[in-house]
Design an enzyme around this catalytic site. Structure first.
Site, PDB file in Angstrom:
ATOM      1  N   LYS A   1     -18.085  56.712 -41.371  1.00  0.00           N
ATOM      2  CA  LYS A   1     -18.100  58.179 -41.243  1.00  0.00           C
ATOM      3  C   LYS A   1     -16.704  58.744 -41.522  1.00  0.00           C
ATOM      4  O   LYS A   1     -16.555  59.745 -42.220  1.00  0.00           O
ATOM      5  CB  LYS A   1     -18.593  58.592 -39.842  1.00  0.00           C
ATOM      6  CG  LYS A   1     -20.084  58.359 -39.652  1.00  0.00           C
ATOM      7  CD  LYS A   1     -20.540  58.502 -38.198  1.00  0.00           C
ATOM      8  CE  LYS A   1     -22.001  58.076 -38.080  1.00  0.00           C
ATOM      9  NZ  LYS A   1     -22.498  58.046 -36.692  1.00  0.00           N
TER      10      LYS A   1
ATOM     11  N   ASP B   1     -23.936  66.597 -34.870  1.00  0.00           N
ATOM     12  CA  ASP B   1     -25.011  65.611 -34.741  1.00  0.00           C
ATOM     13  C   ASP B   1     -26.329  66.294 -34.358  1.00  0.00           C
ATOM     14  O   ASP B   1     -27.380  65.655 -34.349  1.00  0.00           O
ATOM     15  CB  ASP B   1     -24.636  64.581 -33.666  1.00  0.00           C
ATOM     16  CG  ASP B   1     -24.509  63.183 -34.230  1.00  0.00           C
ATOM     17  OD1 ASP B   1     -24.833  62.987 -35.421  1.00  0.00           O
ATOM     18  OD2 ASP B   1     -24.085  62.277 -33.486  1.00  0.00           O
TER      19      ASP B   1
ATOM     20  N   GLN C   1     -19.976  58.880 -30.754  1.00  0.00           N
ATOM     21  CA  GLN C   1     -20.834  57.782 -31.176  1.00  0.00           C
ATOM     22  C   GLN C   1     -21.613  57.227 -29.974  1.00  0.00           C
ATOM     23  O   GLN C   1     -21.036  56.927 -28.937  1.00  0.00           O
ATOM     24  CB  GLN C   1     -19.982  56.673 -31.830  1.00  0.00           C
ATOM     25  CG  GLN C   1     -20.782  55.521 -32.401  1.00  0.00           C
ATOM     26  CD  GLN C   1     -21.639  55.925 -33.610  1.00  0.00           C
ATOM     27  OE1 GLN C   1     -21.209  56.709 -34.443  1.00  0.00           O
ATOM     28  NE2 GLN C   1     -22.851  55.397 -33.682  1.00  0.00           N
TER      29      GLN C   1
END
Ligand code: NAP
Length: 284
Positions: free
Chosen positions: A55, A122, A99
């Site tokens: 990422k 997200d 994460q």
């Protein structure tokens, strides 16, 4: 005739190129300000390290700024929430990605809920999910958004189609329900308690598998000519496998995504797109 294979790698490369052009325009329009994505990684899980590394690399490749926070697995919830608060307040940060999974001492929901909805790239906060469920604009979870982008590229029109989604997770199945419904499909969501899953799947014009069970979807579950999107990523002894029996289903479906090289590459591409969108929206 075997199914057309939908090339996620190629579509993801197009999305990344589009984002890179958008970043250039953004920088020009905002006196050199560069969109920034903050990544937060707690602990030493090797797979999470690889995901976050990819990422960060992709963020820089499209010309955005990557700000990384690697934290010890023993960090307290209080300290993690303090970091999220600092990132919320940091004007140079447009997107925040924590994460998952997080260590046991930390309540995942509390951390996700603490993210400023304007920086929720997200799309996992209750606010983002609620806006999506109500068909209002907002940041949408990356993998489901990637599925919709693949359908669009393959020329598959959701409007009026019977869509079946296997899986009801907050990460994939539920946002996909909303996205397909908002695109005027007739949507059925299946899960582990669904009676006669095969029979429900056979009705689908668009069948999306997001289960986590290798090669669960067999050829006799699929209507001839249907579009089959395989979100599954299962590590097996013979390598990475999807939730769909690709070889057999290819003989029946009209179009199908492979694993790897289908939905997988789309997730990071959509994260980059979300970060640019968040940066634009925050300065509008
Ligand atoms: P998850 O949270 O474990 O959810 C799995 C869903 O599948 C649940 O709703 C579960 O039902 C349902 N299910 C399990 N076994 C079933 C069965 N035999 N029949 C019907 N439904 C069944 O998983 P997830 O996070 O959504 O991920 C799903 C898959 O997608 C995984 O393989 C994951 O690795 C992959 N994934 C890929 C990407 C990507 O970038 N390509 C991103 C995210 C996830 P219940 O709700 O009843 O338990």
């Amino acid at each position: 005739m075997p199914a057309r294979v939908i090339d996620g790698k190629a579509v993801a490369a197009e999305v990344r190129a589009r984002v890179a052009r958008g970043v250039e325009e953004f920088v020009t329009a905002h006196d050199g300000a560069v969109p920034g994505l903050a990544t937060v990684l707690v602990g030493d899980d090797p797979a999470s390290h690889v995901y976050v590394g990819n990422k960060r690399k992709s963020t820089e490749e499209v010309g955005m700024r990557s700000v990384h926070h690697g934290l010890d697995a023993t960090i307290s919830q209080e300290d993690l929430l303090a970091l999220v608060a600092a990132l919320n307040a940091d004007d140079g940060v447009d997107g925040i990605l924590v994460q998952l999974p997080l260590p046991e001492q930390i309540t995942q929901d509390a951390v996700i809920s603490a993210i400023d909805p304007a920086k929720d790239v997200d799309g996992l906060t209750a606010g983002s999910a609620g806006r999506l469920a109500q068909g209002r604009p907002g940041l949408v979870s990356c993998t489901p958004q990637g599925v919709m982008e693949l359908l669009a590229h393959a020329g598959v029109e959701p409007e009026g189609a019977d869509a079946v989604v296997i899986g009801r997770s907050i990460l994939v199945g539920r946002p996909l329900l909303s996205l397909l419904l908002n695109a005027n499909a007739t949507v059925t969501v299946c899960h582990s308690r669904t009676r006669d899953l095969a029979e429900v799947c056979r009705r689908a014009d668009i069948l999306v598998a997001a289960v986590g069970s290798p090669r669960l979807v067999r050829a006799d579950w699929v209507k001839r000519g249907a579009t089959v999107i395989d979100v599954g990523m299962n590590r097996t002894e013979s390598g990475l496998a999807g939730d769909v029996d690709f070889e057999a289903v290819s003989e029946v479906a009209g179009a199908i995504t492979p694993v790897p090289g289908g939905v997988g590459p789309m997730t990071i591409a959509m994260l980059l797109q979300n970060t640019l969108r968040a940066a634009i929206a925050r300065r509008a």
